[in-house]
Every structure is written in C-alpha cells, then in structure tokens.
Scaffold this active site. Structure first.
Site, PDB file in Angstrom:
ATOM      1  CG  ASP A  83      -1.938   1.044   1.276  1.00  0.00           C
ATOM      2  OD1 ASP A  83      -2.337   1.499   0.190  1.00  0.00           O
ATOM      3  OD2 ASP A  83      -2.378   1.423   2.380  1.00  0.00           O
ATOM      4  CG  HIS A 181      -5.159   8.191   3.669  1.00  0.00           C
ATOM      5  ND1 HIS A 181      -5.432   6.885   3.324  1.00  0.00           N
ATOM      6  CD2 HIS A 181      -4.501   8.733   2.617  1.00  0.00           C
ATOM      7  CE1 HIS A 181      -4.944   6.661   2.111  1.00  0.00           C
ATOM      8  NE2 HIS A 181      -4.387   7.761   1.663  1.00  0.00           N
ATOM      9  N   GLY A 182      -7.341   8.237   7.543  1.00  0.00           N
ATOM     10  CA  GLY A 182      -7.487   8.549   8.957  1.00  0.00           C
ATOM     11  C   GLY A 182      -8.914   8.410   9.464  1.00  0.00           C
ATOM     12  CG  HIS A 212      -6.071   4.394  -1.584  1.00  0.00           C
ATOM     13  ND1 HIS A 212      -4.869   4.014  -1.024  1.00  0.00           N
ATOM     14  CD2 HIS A 212      -6.104   3.827  -2.812  1.00  0.00           C
ATOM     15  CE1 HIS A 212      -4.208   3.265  -1.892  1.00  0.00           C
ATOM     16  NE2 HIS A 212      -4.936   3.137  -2.979  1.00  0.00           N
ATOM     17  N   GLY A 213      -8.723   5.248   1.695  1.00  0.00           N
ATOM     18  CA  GLY A 213      -9.318   6.057   2.754  1.00  0.00           C
ATOM     19  C   GLY A 213     -10.795   5.810   2.921  1.00  0.00           C
ATOM     20  CB  SER A 215     -12.040   3.322   7.642  1.00  0.00           C
ATOM     21  OG  SER A 215     -11.083   2.289   7.527  1.00  0.00           O
ATOM     22  CB  ILE A 256     -11.114  -1.319   5.258  1.00  0.00           C
ATOM     23  CG1 ILE A 256     -12.261  -1.042   4.276  1.00  0.00           C
ATOM     24  CG2 ILE A 256     -11.603  -1.195   6.704  1.00  0.00           C
ATOM     25  CD1 ILE A 256     -13.342  -2.094   4.251  1.00  0.00           C
TER      26      ILE A 256
END
Length: 310
Positions: A83, A181-182, A212-213, A215, A256
């Site tokens: 990643d 992200h985060g 991406h990102g 979650s 995730i």
C-alpha cells in the site's frame, strides 16, 4: 493455494458488481482476524502492507505470517499488496520479496513524472508476474508516512485517466472522489463525487478502480474507546451506504485500515478496564482479534458484497 494476483479477483468483482476488501495488516492477530472472516464468509481478500507496517513488523515477519495464513486457509484467494509505495525502490523490494501486487503512489508528482515512475514499476513488476496499482488525484488525511493537508487534496481529473492508464500499463487505478485517510474524514455532511467515478468508468470501461481512505469509522468502536478512557471525539468516516454504491459501480477494491485499528483499540480498552488484574497478552489480544474478525465479516457482507464468491 499460493498467493494470487488481483487480476482475476478484479475481473470477477467488476462483472459481479462487488468489491474486494483490502485490509491493512500489522501483526499476527490482525492477519488472523481478517483471514478467519474471509474463511467464514467465503470471500477473497487482499492483505496489504504499508511502509509503516514494514517498519514496525519487518518485511520478513509479515510475509511469513501471510504464508501461514495461506496454509491455514488454503481455500481463500489471498493477494499480498504493498500500500502506498513511495518510490521504485520500495516497490522493487516488495516485488522481489514475494508480494503479488504493489501500489506505486506517484500522485504527489507532476502528471508526467507520475507516469514515468509508474511505468518503471509496471515494467519491472509485469516481468515477474506482479500486478500494479497506480494513483491519479490526491487524498487528504494521514496514514503512516502519508500526510496530505485538505487544501492540497485534488480530485481525480477524468480527462487524464485514459492517457495515464495507456502510457503506464497499470492493472488498476486509485482515484480521489472525496474519501480521505485517517479517522477524521469529514467535518460536515459526508459526500462522494460519484460524477467523477461515473465519468472515469465511461472512459475506462471494464477497468478496476480503487478507493483509498474508505473506513467508515464505526461509531460503536468510537463510543467504546471514549467510554473506556479514550478521547477521539469528532471522528467520522465514509458512510457504508456510499461505499456499497461505489462497489456496485467500477470500484473493485476498497481499502480499509482505520476501522481495524479502532476495533482493536476499543476491544483492548474495554478489556483492560474490566480486567485490571490481567497481564497475559493472550487474554486481551483475543478480544482484539475477535473485533477484527467481526468488523471484517461485516464489511464483506454489508459493504463489499464479496461474500460467497469463492
């Protein structure tokens, strides 16, 4: 079965209107929880390793743990993916070190420089049977060593995707449509630019797209962490309904990571408070592993739609 590449995974996912979960791994318990979930739900899975994970656990430990997962769950198709590879050297090390898939993240470069470094990785990887993910656009947020301020984030320009894919030869493409992200992804109402995704899919019919990102920052975990002494007020992720919609379109891979971290932390905090006299790591790492398994099972069934696909 040995490690698989993402080629067949993504072909089936695109045709079937579902996505494959790419879950970040850092230690044995996380790998076990993810693979147990994939076994129970009969789902293919991508185990992905960030630069931070390689620094924390070392490349050889992670690859050997994934080898153990393949032996333990031979019926599950497993890809091992790098990643956010920052440069050619990191990608080369992972290709040479047994990964079946790598991402070269040239999104911080100019368009031409992104193409150049991505093509260099593709040429090296394809000679060795390894698939490559590229990225156009730039996500905000923080993940390990990847830190992008909100003002520096860029949506993917659909007008660039055909040239980028044709000149680099990448096997999949990560795009920026509003994820980040985060654990603090949105300050206001969450939304994704599905118009960009639709335009990209029109320009690249049948081509696998990556988010991406992604979650969801599961509220139950956030509440549990705060209840048992943590302090992560204001955490907000991508609503699962939006991710499920993306998975029915051209998105074949959804990354995730934060949700796994939150689940582990919530389980650990709860256990420590309820059992202040315990000190055996096996005691508190067991519920942490269980939290990983159950959160991944939920994602497989309710978000990704990749259950019963093996």
């Amino acid at each position: 079965m040995p490690l698989v590449t993402t080629t067949e995974m993504f072909k089936k996912a695109y045709e079937g209107g579902y996505a494959i979960g790419a879950f970040n791994v850092n230690n044995m318990e996380i790998i076990q929880g993810i693979v147990e979930a994939a076994q129970q739900e009969k789902a293919p899975v991508i185990l992905q390793v960030s630069a931070g994970a390689r620094k924390y656990a070392k490349h050889v430990y992670l690859t050997k743990l994934v080898e153990a997962a393949i032996i333990d769950a031979p019926e599950v198709p497993i890809a091992l993916h790098l990643d956010h590879g920052a440069d050619f050297e990191i990608c080369k090390a992972c290709i040479d070190g047994g990964f079946s898939s790598v991402m070269i993240d040239g999104s911080h470069h100019s368009f031409e420089d992104n193409i150049a470094v991505t093509k260099k990785v593709v040429d090296y990887a394809h000679e060795r049977g390894v698939t490559v993910e590229g990225e156009l656009g730039r996500l905000a947020g923080v993940e390990d060593d990847v830190k992008v301020a909100a003002d520096d984030a860029l949506y993917t320009d659909p007008a660039e995707v055909e040239e980028f894919v044709s000149r680099t030869g990448v096997d999949s493409l990560a795009i920026a449509i509003g994820t980040s992200h985060g654990a603090f992804k949105f300050k206001g109402e969450p939304h994704l630019r599905f118009d960009i995704l639709e335009e990209v899919s029109k320009r690249l019919p049948g081509f696998p797209i990556v988010l991406h990102g992604a979650s969801s920052v599961i509220p139950e975990y956030v509440e549990m962490i705060n209840q048992y002494g943590g302090k992560i007020d204001g955490a907000q992720g991508v609503p699962e309904a939006l991710l499920r919609k993306a998975a029915t379109m051209a998105v074949c891979k959804i990354n995730i990571d934060s949700d796994i971290r939150l689940g582990v932390t919530a389980a650990l905090r709860k256990y420590m408070v309820e059992h202040p006299d315990h000190f055996d790591p096996r005691q508190y790492l067991t519920p942490a592993r269980d939290a990983v398994r159950e959160s991944v099972r939920h994602k497989i069934v309710e978000v990704l739609g990749c259950n019963n696909k093996i």
